[in-house]
Design an enzyme around this catalytic site. Structure first.
Site, mmCIF file in Angstrom:
data_model
loop_
_atom_site.group_PDB
_atom_site.id
_atom_site.type_symbol
_atom_site.label_atom_id
_atom_site.label_comp_id
_atom_site.label_asym_id
_atom_site.label_seq_id
_atom_site.Cartn_x
_atom_site.Cartn_y
_atom_site.Cartn_z
ATOM 1 N N ASP A 1 -21.957 13.971 15.254
ATOM 2 C CA ASP A 1 -23.320 13.434 15.297
ATOM 3 C C ASP A 1 -23.992 13.237 13.945
ATOM 4 O O ASP A 1 -24.683 12.239 13.754
ATOM 5 C CB ASP A 1 -24.236 14.303 16.163
ATOM 6 C CG ASP A 1 -23.825 14.316 17.620
ATOM 7 O OD1 ASP A 1 -23.204 13.346 18.071
ATOM 8 O OD2 ASP A 1 -24.106 15.306 18.296
ATOM 9 N N ASP B 1 -28.031 22.301 24.136
ATOM 10 C CA ASP B 1 -27.120 21.798 25.164
ATOM 11 C C ASP B 1 -25.703 22.347 25.027
ATOM 12 O O ASP B 1 -24.993 22.500 26.019
ATOM 13 C CB ASP B 1 -27.110 20.271 25.202
ATOM 14 C CG ASP B 1 -26.917 19.614 23.851
ATOM 15 O OD1 ASP B 1 -26.653 20.317 22.858
ATOM 16 O OD2 ASP B 1 -27.007 18.375 23.786
#
Length: 887
Positions: free
Chosen positions: A481, A70
């Site tokens: 993350d 992404d």
């Protein structure tokens, strides 16, 4: 995996770092090159770390596969090494959005051709439009056609697809499903030019959150997949039947039977759901469609799986579970091309207790699951997991059933069975690519093995980097993350990310310059402290105490001797503490949200910057005074650092194109700054080992110099600069952090927003030791003590830390520690030392940077290992021939 992958770029954009105008439609750009040192570029290995929403196998050539990410570009599978090679490292600063890949297509007529639809955001966060990249050499080089609209590789719905498809009969024809109401587009010249399919009747209408004023969650997700029925064409002639998936819950699937001349809503289709994927089994004539009530990738509730018979128009609900029992939506979908009656699908948003994978060998009439409950909460798994190559995938967790660690995955929107090998399957998750090479064990009743198939694919967003001058750690990273890692070997995957606590995102970190055993990091966490400390060079951590109001990590600075800390967290003002943050006090004279750093010599001097003003504290952060310095950037797009070894020597990079922008230097602790006239723009500054004959540290910057954007090095305090990257190695946006290595001349660590941590080594050794060479076998002597601690244990595996202390009166210049495992344990991976194992006997030897151990000091190393039966600790250790005390 989720939000920080968005916010890394958003914050940079909001600060004006990434300004630029979109290039003209269908322009193939060229860039100016300047003289550069020859560098070798590699990734600091993490292996994975982010969401992989698409995996594409070529249908005519064995072992040719691609993956899209992404925010981190696209990759091609290398079968000989079972690794991935990056394909979009040439994306430059101005086109940083092209590192987000919205879709990818591999040409089965001409396997050398591959296409990528690129663009990261459809809202204002990405200043440029999307583009179609086309390659005739499997992604080694690209030509670009700019589009008149944006694409959203990191937008909601990015796991649906593929939006880009090649006509399998006439490969000069391609279709692209666009978001944002831009419709369906077609190329008839192999992707060189594109035009909208004017008669396509539906541009989509589904948005995740209509109330989102940023335009991120409120964008129309548009047209999400295109599938050709290859039986309705012949070689060289366009395929006549084409299916298109649209983000519209009432009108999700359309079909053309005349090569795209006309389109109609597919009759009899279900309503109330989005069609995430449509895969056609041409042997049996079935179109399979996975449905969810949300666009994904991390939201989803109810779901269904349907089969459409293309010859009769009959719809059959073949959902593996009852609709009322779904809470996750279906997305991942694949047909076994060697055995087309075999179909697999995923429950993509099942976060708890685990994702689910479904398999049918009778075209969906019956299904089995990757795992089932025996008696709740106990599970029976059809698979085993081996994460020894990426041991951090356990997250250091020890959950209660029905959860397991490691998990089978989450955000599982990409699943593909190898079209040439029924035993090989790969699927993407929010953190890695998993796969198996004995998948058909599923059908025989035995277990198949799931392993990471991700080496070479690095997809982390990097917020901060720090390279200490001594200690076992070569590099500390602050990542989105997955928190970040302590690397003791750049070429090996660390056993675990930072834990205790495990931040979802680490926003800033620092070490004490003259005492690198003291390390601090801050970050984001839904529940728990936002700051953590280490007293052993980052090997182990403990959480601090938050002052009132803290909502996020912000930035943090450690005093040069580790005696105190200054913290500028989100949610409250700047704070300072003596010791390890058990009690914080508000700093005065400095605004909330300021960036903070420490002087690397004077333990009581700290610096701050906010909105064009530089601030200085000489009392350990208690009070700050605004400097009289003028001409600095007016916004907060700034990163600054103090030079080790010289008090008050500060470099500041940053700015924006609509104001002051560049690189500034202060030699008087920020009282005044001088702007370097030879640097047009700069966004990050760092220091590394001085060149031979130089007394000043080497400078590294991500900057624009001589009209060229790149990574630059100076060995003469910025008087002259050498570009050290090249046009093939640009990695999009590199403005978050940069640092040299204080131990290896020429080595530089570069942050990226999705390609992980890149490091480069120069062909010009500059008199540095280069970190190379092989030490002779150590022959240590003297009294010693050993502490052996098992820090984590799971079924068949464990992690241990070993501390070796010099309890004698003389320093060691090398060491070698031996022991015997009493339970037949074997080491899988060891860090901070070199090791050999013969049977149950192990010998661990020093590496270059931890060979010297002073009397009264200690050195630590750790490892992951395997065990069966018992995992009893060793009871005896020898330093050479000297027996050590076991503590």
């Amino acid at each position: 995996m989720r939000r920080t992958r968005i916010l890394t770029a958003v914050l940079a954009l909001a600060a004006g770092l990434l300004a630029g105008t979109p290039p003209a439609l269908a322009a193939d750009s060229t860039r100016t090159a300047i003289a550069a040192d020859t560098y070798t570029w590699k990734n600091v290995r993490v292996d994975g770390g982010g969401f992989v929403p698409g995996i594409v196998f070529n249908r005519s050539e064995k072992n040719l596969a691609y993956a899209r990410t992404d925010i981190g570009g696209a990759y091609r599978w290398v079968e000989s090494s079972k690794t991935w090679t990056p394909l979009l490292d040439s994306v430059g600063w101005d086109d940083w959005g092209h590192t987000g890949v919205a879709s990818l297509a591999s040409d089965s007529v001409n396997p050398n051709r591959v296409y990528a639809a690129v663009g990261t955001y459809t809202n204002s966060w990405d200043p440029g439009n999307g583009a179609i990249l086309r390659s005739s050499d499997r992604g080694a080089s690209w030509q670009k056609t700019d589009l008149p609209f944006k694409l959203g590789g990191n937008m909601p719905g990015r796991g649906m697809g593929e939006r880009l498809a090649i006509d399998p009969n006439k490969n000069s024809v391609l279709y692209l499903g666009a978001p944002s109401g831009k419709g369906l587009w077609r190329s008839t010249d192999s992707g060189a030019t594109w035009s909208q399919v004017a008669n396509f009747p539906n541009v989509g209408n589904y948005v995740q959150d209509p109330s989102d004023t940023s335009g991120y969650a409120s964008d129309n997700q548009g047209i999400v997949w295109v599938t050709f029925d290859e039986r309705t064409g012949t070689s060289g002639n366009a395929t006549q039947t084409i299916y298109v998936g649209v983000a519209d819950k009432d009108n999700a699937v359309y079909r053309s039977t005349d090569g795209g001349a006309s389109w109609s809503r597919l009759a009899g289709q279900p309503t109330g759901y989005l069609a995430h994927k449509g895969v056609l089994d041409t042997v049996n004539g079935y179109l399979y469609i996975t449905y969810s009530d949300k666009g994904g990738p991390y939201d989803g509730g109810k779901g269904r799986l349907l089969r459409y018979a293309t010859s009769t128009g009959t719809w059959t609900d073949i959902s593996p579970v009852a609709e009322a029992d779904t809470y996750y939506g279906f997305s991942g979908l694949s047909v076994d091309r060697q055995d087309p009656g075999t179909v697999m699908a995923t429950a993509y948003s099942s976060w708890w207790p685990d994702t689910q994978i479904f398999r049918s060998t009778d075209s969906g009439a019956t299904w089995t699951k990757a795992w089932d409950y025996t008696s709740y909460p106990n599970r029976s798994d059809r698979y085993t997991m081996d994460v020894s190559s990426s041991p951090w995938l356990t997250w250091g967790a020890n959950p209660s059933p029905p959860e397991q660690s490691p998990k089978l995955g989450w955000m599982t929107e990409a699943l593909e069975i190898d079209p040439f090998d029924s035993d090989r399957m790969m699927y993407g998750t929010g953190a890695t690519v998993y796969g198996t090479e004995n998948l058909t064990n599923w059908d025989s009743g035995s277990q198949f093995t799931v392993k990471p198939m991700v080496q070479g694919l690095e997809e982390t967003a990097v917020n901060d980097l720090a390279a200490p001058p001594s200690g076992g750690a070569q590099l500390f990273s602050a990542l989105g993350d997955i928190g970040g890692f302590r690397h003791t070997d750049l070429t090996k995957v660390p056993a675990m990310m930072y834990t205790q606590p495990n931040f979802t995102t680490t926003t800033s970190l620092d070490f004490a310059e003259t005492n690198p055993n003291t390390v601090v990091r801050v970050g984001n966490l839904d529940s728990g402290p936002h700051i953590a400390f280490s007293t052993d060079n980052g090997a182990n951590w403990f959480g601090g105490t938050d002052p009132s109001g803290v909502s996020g990590g912000g930035t943090v600075a450690a005093a040069s001797d580790g005696s105190r800390f200054v913290w500028s967290p989100e949610g409250t003002g700047v704070q300072y503490a003596t010791g390890f943050g058990s009690s914080w006090a508000a700093s005065s004279g400095i605004p909330a949200g300021a960036i903070v750093e420490s002087d690397r010599v004077d333990a009581k001097t700290f610096y701050g910057f906010k909105s064009g003003k530089f601030y200085v504290s000489t009392d350990g952060g208690a009070t700050f005074t605004a400097s009289a310095a003028t001409g600095l950037p007016s916004g907060d797009s700034v990163r600054f650092k103090a030079v080790p070894g010289t008090k008050g020597d500060v470099w500041l990079a940053g700015g924006a194109t609509d104001g002051a922008y560049g690189l500034w230097h202060s030699t008087n602790g920020g009282t005044s700054f001088t702007k370097l006239s030879n640097v047009e723009q700069a966004d990050a500054i760092g220091f590394g080992k001085a060149a031979t004959g130089a007394s000043y540290q080497t400078l590294y910057t991500s900057a624009k110099i001589g009209g060229v954007r790149g990574i630059f090095r100076s060995t003469d305090q910025g008087s002259t600069w050498t570009r050290i990257n090249d046009d093939a190695h640009e990695w999009g946006w590199t403005g978050a952090s940069i640092t040299g290595d204080p131990r290896v001349y020429g080595r530089v660590y570069v942050s990226t927003n999705g390609r992980g941590v890149i490091y480069g080594d120069s062909s010009d050794v500059g008199g540095g030791d280069g970190g190379g060479g092989t030490d002779p076998t150590p022959t240590p002597t003297g009294a010693c003590a050993v502490t052996y601690k098992i820090t984590n244990q799971w079924s068949g595996g464990f992690q241990a830390d070993v501390q070796l202390s010099n309890t004698g009166s003389s320093a060691w210049s090398s060491w070698s520690l031996g022991w015997t495992f009493p339970g037949g344990q074997t080491i899988g991976q060891l860090w901070n030392a070199e090791y050999t194992q013969s049977g149950s006997a192990v010998t661990a030897k020093n590496v270059t940077w931890n060979a010297n151990v002073a009397a009264g000091s200690s050195v630590s190393f750790g490892f992951t290992g395997n065990w069966s039966g018992t995992n009893t600790k060793p009871t005896a250790f020898k330093l050479g021939d000297q027996s050590c005390t076991v503590l």
